[in-house]
Write a protein that holds these residues in place. Sequence first.
Motif, mmCIF file in Angstrom:
data_model
loop_
_atom_site.group_PDB
_atom_site.id
_atom_site.type_symbol
_atom_site.label_atom_id
_atom_site.label_comp_id
_atom_site.label_asym_id
_atom_site.label_seq_id
_atom_site.Cartn_x
_atom_site.Cartn_y
_atom_site.Cartn_z
ATOM 1 N N THR A 49 -53.284 -35.705 -19.518
ATOM 2 C CA THR A 49 -54.099 -35.149 -20.601
ATOM 3 C C THR A 49 -53.880 -33.647 -20.707
ATOM 4 O O THR A 49 -53.427 -32.992 -19.754
ATOM 5 C CB THR A 49 -55.590 -35.453 -20.355
ATOM 6 N N ARG A 100 -67.987 -34.711 -25.179
ATOM 7 C CA ARG A 100 -68.843 -35.885 -25.340
ATOM 8 C C ARG A 100 -70.318 -35.534 -25.212
ATOM 9 O O ARG A 100 -71.167 -36.277 -25.696
ATOM 10 C CB ARG A 100 -68.413 -37.007 -24.394
ATOM 11 N N ARG A 217 -59.031 -30.126 -31.448
ATOM 12 C CA ARG A 217 -57.680 -29.508 -31.511
ATOM 13 C C ARG A 217 -57.443 -28.892 -32.895
ATOM 14 O O ARG A 217 -56.340 -28.981 -33.453
ATOM 15 C CB ARG A 217 -56.609 -30.545 -31.156
ATOM 16 N N SER A 254 -64.659 -30.187 -27.916
ATOM 17 C CA SER A 254 -64.297 -30.214 -26.507
ATOM 18 C C SER A 254 -63.481 -28.957 -26.247
ATOM 19 O O SER A 254 -62.297 -28.895 -26.591
ATOM 20 C CB SER A 254 -63.469 -31.468 -26.190
HETATM 21 N N1 F0G Z 1 -62.694 -35.750 -29.338
HETATM 22 C C1 F0G Z 1 -61.357 -35.787 -29.145
HETATM 23 C C2 F0G Z 1 -60.443 -35.809 -30.331
HETATM 24 C C3 F0G Z 1 -60.851 -35.802 -27.839
HETATM 25 O O1 F0G Z 1 -59.536 -35.859 -27.666
HETATM 26 C C4 F0G Z 1 -61.757 -35.795 -26.755
HETATM 27 C C5 F0G Z 1 -61.271 -35.847 -25.388
HETATM 28 C C6 F0G Z 1 -63.123 -35.752 -27.014
HETATM 29 C C7 F0G Z 1 -63.557 -35.725 -28.318
HETATM 30 C C8 F0G Z 1 -64.140 -35.757 -25.899
HETATM 31 O O2 F0G Z 1 -64.146 -34.556 -25.255
HETATM 32 O O3 F0G Z 1 -63.383 -35.100 -22.927
HETATM 33 O O4 F0G Z 1 -64.517 -32.931 -23.468
HETATM 34 O O5 F0G Z 1 -65.800 -35.034 -23.457
HETATM 35 N N2 F0G Z 1 -60.102 -36.168 -25.103
HETATM 36 C C9 F0G Z 1 -59.499 -36.192 -23.785
HETATM 37 C C10 F0G Z 1 -58.095 -36.670 -23.904
HETATM 38 C C11 F0G Z 1 -60.297 -36.918 -22.770
HETATM 39 O O6 F0G Z 1 -57.456 -36.818 -22.855
HETATM 40 O O7 F0G Z 1 -57.590 -36.854 -25.022
HETATM 41 P P1 F0G Z 1 -64.479 -34.404 -23.680
#
Ligand code: F0G
Length: 476
Positions: A49, A100, A217, A254
Motif C-alpha cells: 500500500t 475510515r 488521493r 485519509s
Molecule cells: N478511501 C480511499 C480511496 C482509500 O484508498 C482508503 C484507504 C480509505 C478511504 C480509508 O482510509 O485507510 O486511512 O482508513 N486505502 C488504503 C489502501 C487502505 O491501501 O488503499 P484509511
Amino acid sequence: MRPTAEPWKVKTVEPLRMTTRAERERALAAAGYNTFLLKSEDVYIDLLTDSGTNAMSDRQWSAIMAADEAYAGARSFYKFEEAVREIYGFRFVIPTHQGRGAEHLISRILIRPGHVIPGNMYFTTTRVHQELQGGEFVDVIIDEAHDATFEHPFKGDVDLNKLTEVIERVGPNNIPYVNLACTVNLAGGQPVSMANLHAVREVCDLFGIRLWCDATRAVENAHFIKEREAGYAHVPVRAILREMMSHFDGCTMSAKKDCLVNIGGFLATNNREIYQAACEEVVIFEGMPTYGGLSGRDMEAIAQGIYEMVDDDYIAARIAQVRYLGQQLIDAAIPIVRPIGGHAVFLDARRFLPHLDAGEFPAQSLAAALYLDSGVRSMERGVVSAGRDAVTGANRHCELELVRLTIPRRVYTDRHMDVVAWSVTSLFEQREEVPGLTMTYEPPTLRFFTARFTPCSTGFPACALGGRLESLLHTS
Ligand code: F0G
C-alpha cells in the motif's frame, strides 16, 4: 528528452532484509497465502500500500519536535486546521485517526436505513461504513472503468445518466449525499475530470443533494487534470486542487496517502450543521474535536505534508515513478490496467493467469507467487476484497480481478522498480505454473485483511510451484 529526477535527496536510510526463497516459502505458508498477514521483516520491497508508508521530510520531522501535546486546543491543531483550510478550502476541520474514522462520522451523521449512496466505484471501508448505517452503495462510474484494457483519460468519471437514473428511481430524499472519490482506487487509481465534477455538482444541485468527496488521493487527481484536461496545463496543482474541492460540500480524507505522513485523516466541510454533528460524534469515537485520535505531532506532520504535497515538481516525480514501473510492464506485454494510475500499477490477474477460474482467486494467487519469486509484497484487489453481498451473502460479482503494486511516496528508488518489473516479467514467463488458492478462513467483514488460503493443486499435479507449496503445507 532531458531526464528529470526526484526533487529531494535521501537523508536517512532503513536497511532492507534480503530473504531466500526457502524463507519466503515458510513465511508465505505461515501467512495463509495472504500478503496482508506477512511480517514486514520478511518483505524486501513493500508495495502492499501507499497508505501510511510514505517517507517524511526533514521539515516534517522538525515540526514533530515542536508539537504541542495539550489535550485540548493544542497549537498543533490550529496549524493543521489552517493548512487544510488554505489548501483544500474547507472552513470546518475535524481530525480523525485515519480515513475510515472520517467515513464513520459522515456515515453516522447522514445515512439512515434505506438510504442509497451513489459513488464512482466502491471502496472497501467506505462501503462498509455506509452499510453499517443501513445504507446501500450504488456504483455510478462510467462503464469504461470496469474494463481494464480501455484507455480513457478520466476513468473515474461519473456516468451522469446512471446517476440521474438512481436519483429518479429512489428519490432525492433517500440520497443523503453523492460520494465521489478522486482518484478511484479500485479502478486503478484513475482520475475524475474537472468537467465531470462540475457536471455532477449541477445534477446534485438540481435535486438538492449534497456532494461529498473522498479526497484521499485528490492531489494525484489534480496532477492528472493538469496533464490531461484542456486549459489546466499551466495551472499549479495547488490551484487545481482548490478548484476541485470547491465543487464539494465537504470531504473525508485519509491523510496517510497524499499528505505524506504515516497516520491521520480528517473530515472537512463548509456545512456548519454537519460540522456541529461531527463534533458531537467525534468525542465518542475518536477524541476531542481538536485532536480526533491524533497526537499533536501527527497533526504537525500532516500540516507540513499538506504544503509539500502540492509542490508541482514533487507530484510530477511521484506520478512519473509509478509510470516508470508501469511502462516497463507494458513494454514486456504484461496485462495491466490502462492507463497507468496515480498511486499504483495494477496487474490484470485474469489475463495474467487465464488458466485459473474466479473461484481459485487469481489475484490472490498472483500476489502470493510474486512474493515467493522476489519478496515483493503486493495486494489483491478482486473478488476477495469485494467480499459478500450484505443481503444475499453471495460473493460479490467483480469485473476487475487485480493485483496492486502500490508505490509509497518518496520511499523507493527507480532501481527498486526495476527489480519489481523484472520479477513480474519472469513470473509472466512461467505463469502456467502458478496454482490457484482455496479460502480456508473467512472473517465476516473486510475479509481480505485476515482471510487465509491454501494452494489448490487440482489440475496442476506436476506444477513445480504448486507442488512445492503443497509439500510445504503438508509438512507444516
Ligand atoms: N478511501 C480511499 C480511496 C482509500 O484508498 C482508503 C484507504 C480509505 C478511504 C480509508 O482510509 O485507510 O486511512 O482508513 N486505502 C488504503 C489502501 C487502505 O491501501 O488503499 P484509511
